[in-house]
Design a protein around this motif. Structure first.
Motif, short mmCIF file in Angstrom:
data_model
loop_
_atom_site.label_atom_id
_atom_site.label_comp_id
_atom_site.label_asym_id
_atom_site.label_seq_id
_atom_site.Cartn_x
_atom_site.Cartn_y
_atom_site.Cartn_z
N ILE A 368 5.04 135.85 -9.07
CA ILE A 368 6.76 136.45 -9.50
C ILE A 368 6.87 136.28 -10.68
CG2 ILE A 368 8.21 136.20 -7.66
CD1 ILE A 368 6.51 136.68 -5.96
N ASP A 369 7.06 134.35 -10.66
CA ASP A 369 7.66 133.84 -12.61
C ASP A 369 7.47 134.87 -13.07
OD1 ASP A 369 8.70 132.30 -10.70
OD2 ASP A 369 8.08 130.32 -11.20
N VAL A 371 6.97 137.66 -13.67
CA VAL A 371 7.31 139.00 -13.78
C VAL A 371 8.78 138.78 -13.63
CG1 VAL A 371 7.42 140.82 -11.67
CG2 VAL A 371 5.65 140.16 -12.13
N ALA A 372 9.29 138.03 -13.04
CA ALA A 372 10.59 137.78 -13.63
C ALA A 372 11.06 136.52 -14.80
CB ALA A 372 11.27 136.58 -12.34
N GLU A 373 10.67 136.28 -15.18
CA GLU A 373 10.54 135.76 -16.61
C GLU A 373 10.44 137.09 -17.84
OE1 GLU A 373 7.55 133.48 -18.22
OE2 GLU A 373 8.00 131.20 -16.63
N HIS A 375 11.90 139.83 -16.76
CA HIS A 375 13.06 140.16 -16.45
C HIS A 375 12.81 142.34 -15.94
CE1 HIS A 375 16.06 137.84 -17.40
NE2 HIS A 375 14.96 137.42 -18.68
N MET A 377 13.25 144.49 -12.52
CA MET A 377 13.67 144.36 -11.57
C MET A 377 13.16 144.80 -10.87
SD MET A 377 16.55 143.30 -10.12
CE MET A 377 18.07 143.40 -8.65
N TRP A 380 9.89 142.79 -9.29
CA TRP A 380 9.74 141.75 -8.59
C TRP A 380 10.11 141.60 -7.48
CZ3 TRP A 380 14.42 138.80 -7.57
CH2 TRP A 380 14.85 138.01 -6.80
N LEU A 383 7.37 143.26 -5.48
CA LEU A 383 6.08 141.65 -4.91
C LEU A 383 7.22 141.37 -4.01
CD1 LEU A 383 4.98 140.44 -8.27
CD2 LEU A 383 4.31 142.29 -6.32
N LEU A 384 8.70 140.48 -3.92
CA LEU A 384 8.62 140.05 -2.73
C LEU A 384 8.10 141.33 -1.17
CD1 LEU A 384 12.16 138.30 -4.43
CD2 LEU A 384 9.77 137.52 -3.70
N HIS B 48 16.43 134.51 -12.72
CA HIS B 48 16.59 136.02 -13.87
C HIS B 48 17.41 137.12 -13.90
CE1 HIS B 48 12.93 133.44 -15.98
NE2 HIS B 48 12.79 132.77 -14.73
N GLU B 52 19.19 136.10 -7.57
CA GLU B 52 18.84 135.37 -7.20
C GLU B 52 19.71 134.49 -7.19
OE1 GLU B 52 14.95 133.76 -9.57
OE2 GLU B 52 15.55 135.12 -10.13
#
Lengths: 573, 91, 507, 147
Positions: A368-369, A371-373, A375, A377, A380, A383-384, B48, B52
């Motif tokens: 998940i990180d 994907v977030a890195e 960006h 969205m 992300w 996945l949540l 990010h 968040e």
């Protein structure tokens, strides 16, 4: 020759030896093989071994590097757990598969070139079909044939892809492939390989063989199947297609659709099969993103998933072993007499839902990180969302409907000791690595990245707790309001309906019409031949013997036809 | 399997006893409240996404999404649900 | 003054040695002697062909004038790599099958007939080697008939075990004779058009001739050879002939007879005719389609056969489809693939039929039910069958894989009626069918229980097992060491194709 | 017995001329039409005629079937052996010239072809007879009453 001795080979040789051993001796021997293979692997340094020369190309039987190492380690663990769990099993075929199939998967993981990969790829298909075939009834036979056909199709595509790739690049080394060329068009060879990998990792719409075949296997068979085939494919994708953008969306979709199917599925084995799809989806997303964090996450999650997914399968399997059913409608309330199994199952459920302090938490966060890195969205959020879904079907549904829910009245005995031991080891790994993830992190391929990663940051904890606790809250609310759908005995249509019903009907229609045409042609031909023969018979031959001569006449007729066609065609051209 | 006998509801296990259900519920509510509250005190250093930054984003997202899955999912059953021996009849 | 014949006679020796040895065999005392003699002969012949292959490989094509008469008047033997390879293969199969035959023959054939049996085997070997060796098209016919006639007799000798062998032999006789007649008619037409029978000379004199006579000749020859090599739909004689013949005969024939015919077909298409003839394209397209049809049709039939011998016989028909496919590509790679498959398939089928022969010897039946639980009763035979079965499917590390790989590789480079990728997928799909019928056999042998109250049986005798395992090991050996197969086949194919472009002679 | 008398006398008279004719065809084959194949068949015909007139058993006394395989083998050996001989004399297989290398009239060719033709004749005759013996001596598997 010792150069060639990698875990895949050791397991395969061992499997063949088991065929000749007495039933009581086999299980000890199997553990010994696994232990021996683990020792060999332990003493192996990273590098390439077993280089063979074959028509001018170098084959690398063993490529032991940071990526393959992780998979080999976890496959060893899974194989050992399975042998312990199935200590009571005396079936020769299943014992054989219990070594041969993990062996094939490890051989594939260690393959340094396409050809070796192909060999193990097919081996994995062939050795695992015996597991599906396990209980030997008509429906399993049909399912096994469907399974085999799909697996072999994957192999054929792979081989075709390999040939194309080889023609283009001139190298047989199993390296990363580019799915698209500079102009953005699809490369045909890599595409075939991609689809072959896709079938094995159960891409959306190619996924149904999982739900179709896995539940048909015996309990131990299902556990093994859940581990190796799809994870071998995940490894192959990570090796061949890391950073391929298409994978992100495919993976995201893979995490999504099983959630809904799992929700309404009554057969808990199938629920877990959908969970495999969903879990592999997370890994595929990580591979698709392709950054150091994401790939670390993907392979780390593969490691974790093998442990807790099989823990879930094992605990469900223990319940099935004792009660004889896997239907949610027929299970329930058995926590009274199987408390240990229930506890271990809950550990697995917490772990797959990625509650802090478990194996799932320390690995899933990486994806998940990742994907977030980048960006991404939408991905992300998906996945949540999928994480909430995992909690729903694997984290809550499996333990809840197996052990709690309505009381089925069944009071089975606690699971046998060998099962408890295997599950116990799995649970200890889940919690142990969850609390102290460094050994696992040391196995991940991108060490530079992982060095700066700490899973237990306050923010990460809060975010995970919020997500999961509120999801559980939603479950409680739904349960109390009675909105949560009751389990009903049913089977749910999925994509396989297309080939199991209309496809089958179509095939039947084709066969009957072909047969009708054939009979028409054949009957007329026979009638014609008989007429000819009867004509000859009047002038020549003695009585009878017609039935004897006509095959020759038939052949002669064919000869005449072929000659006639050849003459006509050569004359006309 | 030998000792299984059908006696529905006659023997409520510990998990079905009212005190446990109450304890579990209240424990969950408390944990949820704590988790939500904690969101206001600890913030991510380098978020990010904007979402968040919102203190109870994950809580709300998790709750709604779970709700959504269940509510949407059960309608799927009308579409794809069939009798158990659906395939056997066709083979 | 007596000269001891030296290497200059090498091209003729593989034919002469068995020819001279055959009459001695017929007058021998029944029993062990004819077998020992036949084995010895096959080994000497094999040594000669090996030497010949070595000479041709390193020294280029060689020529031998029969009776000292030069071509095109006399009969000459031309040996290039293509024939040398085929001859070596035929002799090698004889050298393995003959030692194997003893026990099998002892149980399947009346003792009094054993000299006749081995005589027929040796004559068959002579004929097959002769077809491969000679460079004279009519001489081909003579040797074709020598091998065929002895084959009919050999197939008929299966009658002691099963009377249907007689019908099978008779069917085979009729069809084989039609094939040979067609061949000779075609040859007659070509002779009318050119006035020569020497293959090389035929090629030169045919050049530029584009008339009905040549075309009809071509059609007759292709149909005739097509019948002899069991090209679908002219294959119907094969399953019964292979199914009812004595086991040793089946093993020998399956490994050699159709292979020699394939070679002959290649010889006619590429050496005697050539791409100058527009009808060649047509024939190649026909091979493509018939090859693919054969691959599937015969495999499907094989899947449903309950007699293992017949199942394997149908599988042979399917495999001939692969070879035709390779020829039909009309490229060096395609031809190479065909030659490689000729070689490899001979290894595979010899091993399989020898394994089945062991079972027939001990259990007395080649029905699939006889194979139930064989793994426990005859482990050596079973695992030999399993390995060679895997080779038939094309699973590495066996030669079957090399064949499929080469064929697929060749398929990718061609432009045929059917898109290359589809051809490749079809090859894969028919391998799947092979996996099904071999899987059936393996499943029956390894996983099923032996029938209740089955009498205890011994493993096959050592001589048979050793011969069988030599073939199995060859199946694996030639996967790793492909110089002999792929290397020679490539050169042979290049030489054959080169004649089209006009570089060097036709040979 | 009497019914066959004319036939038998005729056969006895013809027997020798047929064999003589066979020999004529055999040796004529060197330059003119004829040769071992035809001669062998004619030779065999004499014996076949004998069987037809006198019965199989009588003929078997004249020419025992045991001898036939030997004759067959000898026939082939004459043919193949001639080839082998030329091989050992330094020529190619069946290169008759080396039999009489000094001859200006190709005497070697004459000798060689005669030897080969003799072998062919012998083999063909004995093979024909073997086949005939087998056919004639075959006991029907289904007796006439069972038809």
């Amino acid at each position: 020759m010792p150069e060639l001795l990698n875990p895949g080979v050791i397991f395969t040789l061992g499997a063949f030896v088991t065929l000749f051993l007495a039933a009581g001796l086999r299980r000890y021997f199997m553990l010994a093989v696994i232990a021996f293979s683990a020792t060999v692997t332990w003493q192996m340094d990273l590098g390439n071994y077993g280089n063979l020369q074959l028509f001018g190309e170098t084959l690398t039987v063993t490529r032991y590097d940071v990526l393959s190492r992780l998979f080999v380690v976890v496959f060893h663990i899974a194989a050992a757990l399975n042998v312990i769990y199935g200590w009571h099993i005396k079936d020769r075929v299943e014992n054989f598969s219990a070594l041969a199939y993990p062996g094939a998967a490890m051989g594939g993981v260690l393959a340094g070139d396409w050809l070796t990969l192909f060999v193990w790829w097919e081996m994995a298909a062939i050795t695992s079909v015996f597991l599906v075939l396990g209980p030997r009834s008509r429906s399993t036979y049909m399912a096994a044939m469907r399974y085999l056909a799909i697996q072999i199709a994957s192999g054929v595509l792979l081989l075709a892809g390999i040939v194309l790739v080889y023609r283009e690049s001139g190298s047989l080394m199993f390296e990363a492939l580019a799915l698209r060329n500079e102009a953005g068009d699809l490369n045909f060879g890599p595409l075939l390989v991609f689809i072959a990998f896709g079938i094995k990792s159960a891409f959306p719409l190619l996924h149904n063989w999982v739900q179709d075949s896995y539940p048909k296997a015996s309990i131990t068979g299902t556990i093994m199947l859940s581990v190796f085939t799809t994870k071998l494919a995940v490894y192959a994708l990570a090796r061949g297609f890391a950073g391929t953008g298409e994978l992100i969306w495919l993976g995201a979709f893979m995490t999504l659709f099983p959630i809904f199917f799992a929700l309404i599925e009554n057969d808990l084995k199938k629920v877990l099969c959908y969970s495999i799809n969903n879990q592999v989806g997370f890994m595929v997303v990580g591979i698709g993103v392709g950054t150091a964090t994401a790939v670390n996450g993907a392979v780390g999650y593969a490691f974790g998933n093998i442990i807790f997914e099989s823990l879930l399968f094992m605990s469900l399997g223990a319940a099935i072993y004792r009660t004889g059913t896997s239907k949610a409608t027929e299970l329930g309330g058995i926590y009274r007499t199987m408390p240990l199994t229930m506890t271990l199952c809950v550990v697995g459920a917490l772990s797959i839902s990625a509650f802090p302090g478990t194996l799932g938490f320390v690995t899933k966060g990486l994806i998940i990180d990742g994907v977030a890195e980048e960006h991404l969205m939408l991905i992300w959020l998906i996945l949540l969302f999928a994480s909430a879904g995992v909690l729903e079907h694997a984290g809550i549904k499996i333990p809840f409907f197996t052990f709690f829910a309505h009381d089925s009245g069944k009071r089975p005995k606690e699971a046998p000791p060998q099962m408890l031991i295997a599950m116990g080891i799995g649970a200890v790994l889940c919690i142990g690595i969850g609390l102290y993830p460094d050994p696992l992190y040391a196995l991940l391929p991108y060490q530079d990245q992982i060095a700066g990663y700490h899973p237990y940051t306050s923010y990460h904890l809060i975010e995970q707790f919020q997500l999961l606790l509120f999801a559980v809250l939603a479950f409680v609310v739904l349960q109390k309001t009675g909105w949560y759908p009751a389990e009903v005995p049913s089977v749910n249509l999925d994509f396989d309906w297309l080939y199991r019903v209309p496809g089958r009907a179509f095939l039947g229609w084709v066969i009957t019409s072909v047969a009708a045409i054939w009979h028409l042609v054949w009957d007329n031909l026979v009638r014609f031949m008989e007429a000819v023969a009867r004509g000859l018979h009047h002038t020549h031959g003695p009585e009878g013997a017609l039935s004897r001569t006509w095959p020759i006449g038939f052949m002669a007729l064919f000869t005449a036809i072929v000659l006639g066609i050849m003459l006509i065609v050569t004359f006309l051209i | 399997m030998a000792d299984q006998h059908k006696d529905h509801g006659s023997d409520p296990g510990w998990a079905d006893k009212p005190w446990f259900v109450r304890l579990f519920s209240w424990g969950l509510y408390l944990a949820c409240a704590l988790a939500a509250a904690a969101g206001f005190f600890w913030k991510k250093d380098h978020p990010h996404f904007e979402a968040e930054g919102f203190p109870v984003f994950f809580a709300i997202y998790g709750f709604i999404m779970f709700f959504l899955i269940v509510v949407v999912g059960q309608h799927l059953r009308k579409l794809v649900g069939r009798k158990e021996n659906y395939y056997e009849e066709r083979e | 003054m007596i000269h001891f014949p030296g290497l200059e006679h090498l091209p003729a020796l593989p034919v002469i040695i068995p020819l001279i040895a055959a009459p001695f065999t017929i007058v021998m005392r029944p029993g062990r002697t004819p077998w020992l003699w036949a084995t010895l002969v096959s080994w000497v012949t094999f040594a000669c062909t090996l030497l010949l292959l070595e000479v041709v490989w390193h020294g280029g094509p060689t020529e031998y004038k029969m009776g000292g008469w030069a071509a095109p008047l006399g009969i000459t033997y031309y040996i290039d790599l293509a024939n040398a390879l085929v001859m070596m293969l035929v002799a090698a199969m004889a050298a393995v099958v003959f030692p194997y035959a003893y026990f099998s023959v002892k149980s399947e054939i009346a003792r009094a007939q054993s000299p006749a049996f081995y005589t027929a085997m040796i004559i068959c070997l002579t004929g097959l080697l002769g077809v491969a060796a000679t460079g004279d098209a009519f001489n081909v016919f003579v040797f074709l008939e020598i091998s065929s006639l002895s084959t009919y007799a050999l197939v008929a000798m299966g009658a002691r075990r099963d009377r249907r062998a007689l019908t099978a032999a008779f069917n085979y006789l009729v069809m084989g004779t039609i094939g040979a007649t067609f061949y000779v008619i075609g040859l007659g037409l070509l002779y009318q058009a050119t006035g020569t029978l020497n293959m090389l000379d035929l090629h030169e004199r045919l050049a530029g001739q584009d008339n009905k006579v040549v075309e009809a000749g071509f059609a007759f020859i292709v149909t005739g050879i097509g019948l002899k090599l069991a090209m679908v739909p002219l294959h119907l004689w094969l399953p019964n002939a292979y199914g009812f013949a004595p086991s040793a005969v089946t093993a020998f024939l399956a490994a050699t007879a159709t292979k020699v015919q394939i070679y002959l077909m290649v010889r006619f298409i590429y050496t005697v005719f050539g791409f100058e003839f527009p009808f060649l394209e047509v024939a190649l397209n026909a091979f493509l389609i018939l090859g693919i049809v054969g691959m599937f049709y015969a495999s499907f039939v094989a899947v449903f056969r309950d007699n293992v011998k017949q199942m394997l016989a149908y599988s042979s028909v399917a495999q001939i489809g692969y070879m035709l496919l390779g020829i039909s590509f009309g490229t060096v790679d395609g031809l190479t693939a065909s030659f490689v498959h000729i070689f490899n398939h001979a290894l595979i089928k010899a091993a399989l039929f020898m394994g089945v022969g062991c079972v027939v010897l001990r259990i007395g039946s080649s029905q699939l039910t006889a194979f139930r639980g064989l793994a426990r009763r005859m482990p050596w035979t079973t695992w030999a069958l399993v390995l060679s079965g895997l080779s038939l499917i094309g699973v590495p590390p066996t030669v079957g894989f090399i064949s499929k790989f080469k064929l697929m590789e060749a398929a990718f480079q061609t432009t045929t009626l059917i898109p290359p990728l589809l051809v490749v997928l079809l090859i894969g799909a028919s391998s799947l069918l092979a996996a099904v019928y071999v899987g059936r056999l393996i499943y029956t042998m390894v996983l099923e229980q032996p029938p209740e109250n089955a009498p205890a049986i011994k493993e096959a005798p050592h001589a048979m097992r050793v011969a069988l395992w030599i073939m199995v090991i060859a199946n694996i050996y030639f996967f790793f060491f492909t110089d002999l197969t792929v290397g020679v086949a490539t050169q042979a194919a290049e030489a054959l194709m080169c004649s089209q472009a006009g570089c060097g002679g036709a040979y | 017995m009497m019914g066959h008398l004319i036939l038998r006398v005729t056969i006895k008279i013809l027997f020798a001329p047929i064999i003589l004719f066979a020999l004529y065809v055999q040796f004529h084959g060197d330059y003119g039409p004829g040769g071992g194949f035809q001669a062998g068949v004619i030779f065999a015909v004499a014996f076949i005629l004998h069987v037809l007139g006198f019965g199989l058993e009588e003929t078997k006394k004249v020419l025992p079937p045991k001898v036939l395989p030997w004759l067959m083998a000898m026939g082939v050996l004459f043919y193949a052996g001639t080839g082998l001989l030329t091989l050992f004399l330094g020529g190619n297989y069946l290169d008759y010239d080396v039999i009489q290398p000094t001859s200006h009239h190709h005497a070697g060719q004459h000798i060689g072809i005669l030897l080969v033709e003799f072998g062919v004749g012998l083999a063909v005759a004995s093979t024909m007879l073997t086949i005939f013996y087998h056919f004639a001596g075959r006991v029907p598997e289904i007796s006439d009453e069972d038809w």
